[in-house]
Write a protein that holds these residues in place. Structure first.
Motif, mmCIF file in Angstrom:
data_model
loop_
_atom_site.group_PDB
_atom_site.id
_atom_site.type_symbol
_atom_site.label_atom_id
_atom_site.label_comp_id
_atom_site.label_asym_id
_atom_site.label_seq_id
_atom_site.Cartn_x
_atom_site.Cartn_y
_atom_site.Cartn_z
ATOM 1 N N LEU B 118 0.829 -1.207 0.000
ATOM 2 C CA LEU B 118 0.000 0.000 0.000
ATOM 3 C C LEU B 118 0.868 1.263 0.000
ATOM 4 O O LEU B 118 0.541 2.259 -0.653
ATOM 5 C CB LEU B 118 -0.949 -0.006 1.203
ATOM 6 C CG LEU B 118 -2.169 0.898 1.043
ATOM 7 C CD1 LEU B 118 -3.008 0.504 -0.165
ATOM 8 C CD2 LEU B 118 -3.047 0.849 2.295
ATOM 9 N N PHE B 121 2.012 1.723 -3.441
ATOM 10 C CA PHE B 121 0.936 2.280 -4.266
ATOM 11 C C PHE B 121 0.815 3.794 -4.058
ATOM 12 O O PHE B 121 0.656 4.552 -5.010
ATOM 13 C CB PHE B 121 -0.396 1.587 -3.957
ATOM 14 C CG PHE B 121 -1.537 2.176 -4.738
ATOM 15 C CD1 PHE B 121 -1.626 1.962 -6.104
ATOM 16 C CD2 PHE B 121 -2.496 2.957 -4.123
ATOM 17 C CE1 PHE B 121 -2.657 2.525 -6.848
ATOM 18 C CE2 PHE B 121 -3.528 3.527 -4.857
ATOM 19 C CZ PHE B 121 -3.609 3.312 -6.225
ATOM 20 N N GLN B 125 1.135 6.987 -6.729
ATOM 21 C CA GLN B 125 0.227 8.119 -6.893
ATOM 22 C C GLN B 125 0.983 9.447 -6.765
ATOM 23 O O GLN B 125 0.776 10.367 -7.546
ATOM 24 C CB GLN B 125 -0.894 8.043 -5.851
ATOM 25 C CG GLN B 125 -1.843 6.881 -6.103
ATOM 26 C CD GLN B 125 -3.002 6.875 -5.123
ATOM 27 O OE1 GLN B 125 -2.781 6.836 -3.911
ATOM 28 N NE2 GLN B 125 -4.223 6.881 -5.621
ATOM 29 N N GLU B 136 6.133 3.041 -13.488
ATOM 30 C CA GLU B 136 6.327 1.856 -14.327
ATOM 31 C C GLU B 136 6.926 2.225 -15.683
ATOM 32 O O GLU B 136 7.866 1.576 -16.152
ATOM 33 C CB GLU B 136 4.994 1.126 -14.547
ATOM 34 C CG GLU B 136 4.459 0.400 -13.332
ATOM 35 C CD GLU B 136 3.495 1.243 -12.498
ATOM 36 O OE1 GLU B 136 3.599 2.497 -12.548
ATOM 37 O OE2 GLU B 136 2.657 0.663 -11.798
ATOM 38 N N VAL B 152 10.933 -3.975 -13.590
ATOM 39 C CA VAL B 152 9.598 -3.515 -13.991
ATOM 40 C C VAL B 152 8.494 -4.254 -13.218
ATOM 41 O O VAL B 152 7.653 -3.607 -12.599
ATOM 42 C CB VAL B 152 9.396 -3.565 -15.520
ATOM 43 C CG1 VAL B 152 7.964 -3.192 -15.892
ATOM 44 C CG2 VAL B 152 10.369 -2.602 -16.194
ATOM 45 N N SER B 156 5.876 -2.814 -10.326
ATOM 46 C CA SER B 156 4.486 -2.836 -10.812
ATOM 47 C C SER B 156 3.530 -3.613 -9.917
ATOM 48 O O SER B 156 2.413 -3.173 -9.663
ATOM 49 C CB SER B 156 4.424 -3.455 -12.213
ATOM 50 O OG SER B 156 5.222 -2.750 -13.121
ATOM 51 N N THR B 157 3.953 -4.790 -9.483
ATOM 52 C CA THR B 157 3.038 -5.702 -8.769
ATOM 53 C C THR B 157 2.510 -5.101 -7.475
ATOM 54 O O THR B 157 3.265 -4.530 -6.694
ATOM 55 C CB THR B 157 3.787 -7.004 -8.405
ATOM 56 O OG1 THR B 157 4.379 -7.528 -9.581
ATOM 57 C CG2 THR B 157 2.821 -8.034 -7.821
ATOM 58 N N PHE B 158 1.219 -5.276 -7.270
ATOM 59 C CA PHE B 158 0.616 -4.976 -5.968
ATOM 60 C C PHE B 158 0.517 -6.322 -5.241
ATOM 61 O O PHE B 158 -0.411 -7.081 -5.416
ATOM 62 C CB PHE B 158 -0.759 -4.348 -6.176
ATOM 63 C CG PHE B 158 -1.482 -3.974 -4.903
ATOM 64 C CD1 PHE B 158 -0.929 -3.043 -4.030
ATOM 65 C CD2 PHE B 158 -2.705 -4.534 -4.591
ATOM 66 C CE1 PHE B 158 -1.601 -2.695 -2.849
ATOM 67 C CE2 PHE B 158 -3.383 -4.185 -3.414
ATOM 68 C CZ PHE B 158 -2.826 -3.265 -2.550
ATOM 69 N N ARG B 159 1.528 -6.620 -4.428
ATOM 70 C CA ARG B 159 1.622 -7.934 -3.789
ATOM 71 C C ARG B 159 0.534 -8.151 -2.749
ATOM 72 O O ARG B 159 0.107 -7.204 -2.094
ATOM 73 C CB ARG B 159 2.965 -8.085 -3.061
ATOM 74 C CG ARG B 159 4.105 -8.436 -3.942
ATOM 75 C CD ARG B 159 5.393 -8.565 -3.110
ATOM 76 N NE ARG B 159 6.539 -8.237 -3.935
ATOM 77 C CZ ARG B 159 7.315 -9.148 -4.515
ATOM 78 N NH1 ARG B 159 7.105 -10.427 -4.326
ATOM 79 N NH2 ARG B 159 8.332 -8.769 -5.276
ATOM 80 N N TYR B 160 0.192 -9.389 -2.571
ATOM 81 C CA TYR B 160 -0.737 -9.749 -1.498
ATOM 82 C C TYR B 160 -0.011 -9.681 -0.158
ATOM 83 O O TYR B 160 1.145 -10.072 -0.051
ATOM 84 C CB TYR B 160 -1.283 -11.156 -1.746
ATOM 85 C CG TYR B 160 -2.117 -11.678 -0.612
ATOM 86 C CD1 TYR B 160 -3.315 -11.055 -0.257
ATOM 87 C CD2 TYR B 160 -1.710 -12.787 0.125
ATOM 88 C CE1 TYR B 160 -4.080 -11.522 0.795
ATOM 89 C CE2 TYR B 160 -2.475 -13.266 1.180
ATOM 90 C CZ TYR B 160 -3.650 -12.627 1.517
ATOM 91 O OH TYR B 160 -4.404 -13.087 2.558
ATOM 92 N N THR B 197 6.112 -11.739 -7.943
ATOM 93 C CA THR B 197 4.656 -11.707 -7.742
ATOM 94 C C THR B 197 4.188 -12.321 -6.424
ATOM 95 O O THR B 197 3.111 -11.985 -5.949
ATOM 96 C CB THR B 197 3.872 -12.389 -8.899
ATOM 97 O OG1 THR B 197 4.126 -13.799 -8.901
ATOM 98 C CG2 THR B 197 4.242 -11.789 -10.242
ATOM 99 N N ARG B 198 4.942 -13.226 -5.832
ATOM 100 C CA ARG B 198 4.446 -13.892 -4.624
ATOM 101 C C ARG B 198 4.488 -12.963 -3.411
ATOM 102 O O ARG B 198 5.346 -12.074 -3.324
ATOM 103 C CB ARG B 198 5.272 -15.157 -4.348
ATOM 104 C CG ARG B 198 5.107 -16.248 -5.400
ATOM 105 C CD ARG B 198 3.662 -16.633 -5.598
ATOM 106 N NE ARG B 198 3.532 -17.767 -6.502
ATOM 107 C CZ ARG B 198 2.359 -18.146 -7.038
ATOM 108 N NH1 ARG B 198 1.243 -17.474 -6.757
ATOM 109 N NH2 ARG B 198 2.304 -19.174 -7.840
ATOM 110 N N SER B 199 3.610 -13.210 -2.455
ATOM 111 C CA SER B 199 3.616 -12.418 -1.224
ATOM 112 C C SER B 199 4.901 -12.693 -0.457
ATOM 113 O O SER B 199 5.527 -13.747 -0.614
ATOM 114 C CB SER B 199 2.415 -12.779 -0.356
ATOM 115 O OG SER B 199 2.626 -14.026 0.284
#
Lengths: 317, 317
Positions: B118, B121, B125, B136, B152, B156-160, B197-199
């Motif tokens: 978060l 993210f 913004q 990105e 990249v 980019s990824t919004f991980r869990y 990509t993995r948490s």
């Protein structure tokens, strides 16, 4: 331009919730009442109805709908009742659950490219809340080859939204795109970088420059092999960026015109666009098919499912 | 564990703002007063001071600081005064402005891997609001080869985020990582997919399984060529996931111990971690170097810059 019609005066969420409860009770379900209420409430209103229903009956409205309804009517009511982010999360999850095949790739692309970056971000949050994983890892895990190289950044990037255009960059990148396409290097890193990271406004400038400088639209140059699914995905993606109504018109046209309606595609487009731009899509449909969308839909569907579709299409009762 | 110390009683944002204004006026700037105020306010408080200052004087506090201060002291006060998202956006932008070279790659990785999804993210913004582009697209544009393939998706990824671990998946993916590393396929798509990509929780389980099953930690297996910058980046990234204090300790150790202090690295770590985990990093520093971090810093720096560093390190005046 949405097709959703919300009456000027609507009952309280509690009253709507009680009417829905009544529709579930007694002999048989009153589908007409369900359509009458839910198809005329916007997403904020539906959320309040769900909250009122849950607090009055200790059960999610969606669970009750799931018990009472069935087949295409169930799916359209369920998808519609969900908020946009939850609905997209569900559609994306369905598309990643299995090894991704052609229509699933298109659904993922559609969600990534026709929603605003912030809507896509909210879908990512809804996806994580519901499935305890990220959409990025699921897409990356279930795809491979060029499809993966395109789809993973497509669902990952938080694109810039704004009117700023860098003209020099548009020219340079139009040239790169043209070179790669001339070499049939459709999975090339630079081509994918440009298409998956630039803002829609910037991409639009790049593609206009492509058209002006090289004499063809990029989608035309990407039509060298009509059976190639990856090229089809690239073309659809560009349509989603530049002219989403045309993209959705074609999805509807194929869903309605083929032998046997494709109810899943029809339901998906109607529920996801009714509050956004379904009027523009319907206009485009009429222009392209010389028949109004609601007439085409009513010829091809029946029963409660048809009633719900037509209500979401904004047809007056 | 933060090192930031905020007094129990603090003046109003308006009073702080007026004190700062006074520090800028008259003969010479009162640097001591600037340190005294700003180094003892948390990010929410600093934001209020900035707002009070802007409304009283019609100028952003940062603009005034920029006019009044210079060199290392200016940079630390400016970076510190910014909120976390704006600061990270600025650091990331500096790192993408030029063709990305080694330390810049590490800064981008550090921001992508040590902040929460978060927070990352919010940085995206802030980046867009300030630079009218996405992080990105800038990272993708300024990188190439394996660095691009890794960085990249990393930004980019919004991980869990969550405690869910899929043990079967951890075993399968540990095996994939081991095979790729054994083949020296360090830029392999699958290896990058897993790491980007993995948490963090899932990755931790995967890397523990790697260690148990194959006898070495993954970072050890990635040390085949000590001069390879990409392997170094991979190792640092894994450290950032698993043990960020160790990663930051090393950055500080190299910044302090080499001939001529690396003030940029020192300032970056202190300003970005003082409100987060600088105490843990300092503990790690002492364990590894047998000297307290504040002593090492005070031996290596001087003047107002040193005062600000020590204040942020939580040393009592």
């Amino acid at each position: 331009m949405a097709t959703l019609k919300v009456p000027a005066q609507i009952p309280s969420p509690e009253d709507d919730s009680e009417q829905l409860r009544k529709a579930f009770q007694g002999w048989g379900t009153d589908e007409g009442l369900i359509v009458k209420i839910l198809s005329h409430r916007n997403s904020a209103q539906r959320e309040l109805i769900r909250a009122a229903y849950a607090s009055a009956h200790g059960e999610d409205l969606l669970t009750s709908l799931d018990k009472e309804l069935s087949s295409d009517f169930e799916r359209i009511v369920m998808l519609w009742t969900l908020g946009p982010a939850e609905r997209d999360a569900l559609l994306a999850h369905e598309a990643t659950k299995k090894k991704v095949t052609s229509p699933n790739n298109f659904i993922l692309m559609e969600i990534a490219c026709t929603r605003s970056p912030l809507e896509l971000f909210k879908t990512k949050q809804a996806y994580q809340a519901r499935y305890k994983r990220s959409i990025e890892e699921d897409v990356a895990y279930h795809t491979s080859g060029d499809f993966r190289r395109l789809l993973v950044p497509l669902v990952s990037t938080f694109r810039y939204v704004g009117d700023d255009v860098n003209t020099a960059l548009a020219k340079t990148e139009a040239k790169i795109l043209h070179e790669k396409i001339a070499d049939k290097a459709y999975g090339d890193e630079e081509l994918i970088r440009i298409l998956t990271t630039r803002s829609k406004t910037q991409l639009n400038a790049t593609l206009n420059h492509y058209n002006n400088e090289y004499g063809n639209s990029i989608t035309k140059d990407l039509k060298t092999d009509p059976d190639n699914e990856y090229l089809k995905l690239l073309r659809s993606m560009i349509k989603c960026f530049i002219f989403p109504e045309k993209y959705f018109e074609k999805v509807l046209r194929l869903a309605i015109n083929k032998m046997g309606t494709d109810e899943w595609a029809l339901t998906r487009v109607v529920t996801t666009r009714a509050e956004v731009d379904l009027q523009r899509i319907a206009d485009e449909y009429q222009r392209r098919n010389s028949v109004p969308l609601d007439i085409a839909v009513s010829k091809d569907t029946s029963g409660d499912y048809k009633d719900m579709l037509l209500a979401l299409l904004g047809r007056e009762e």
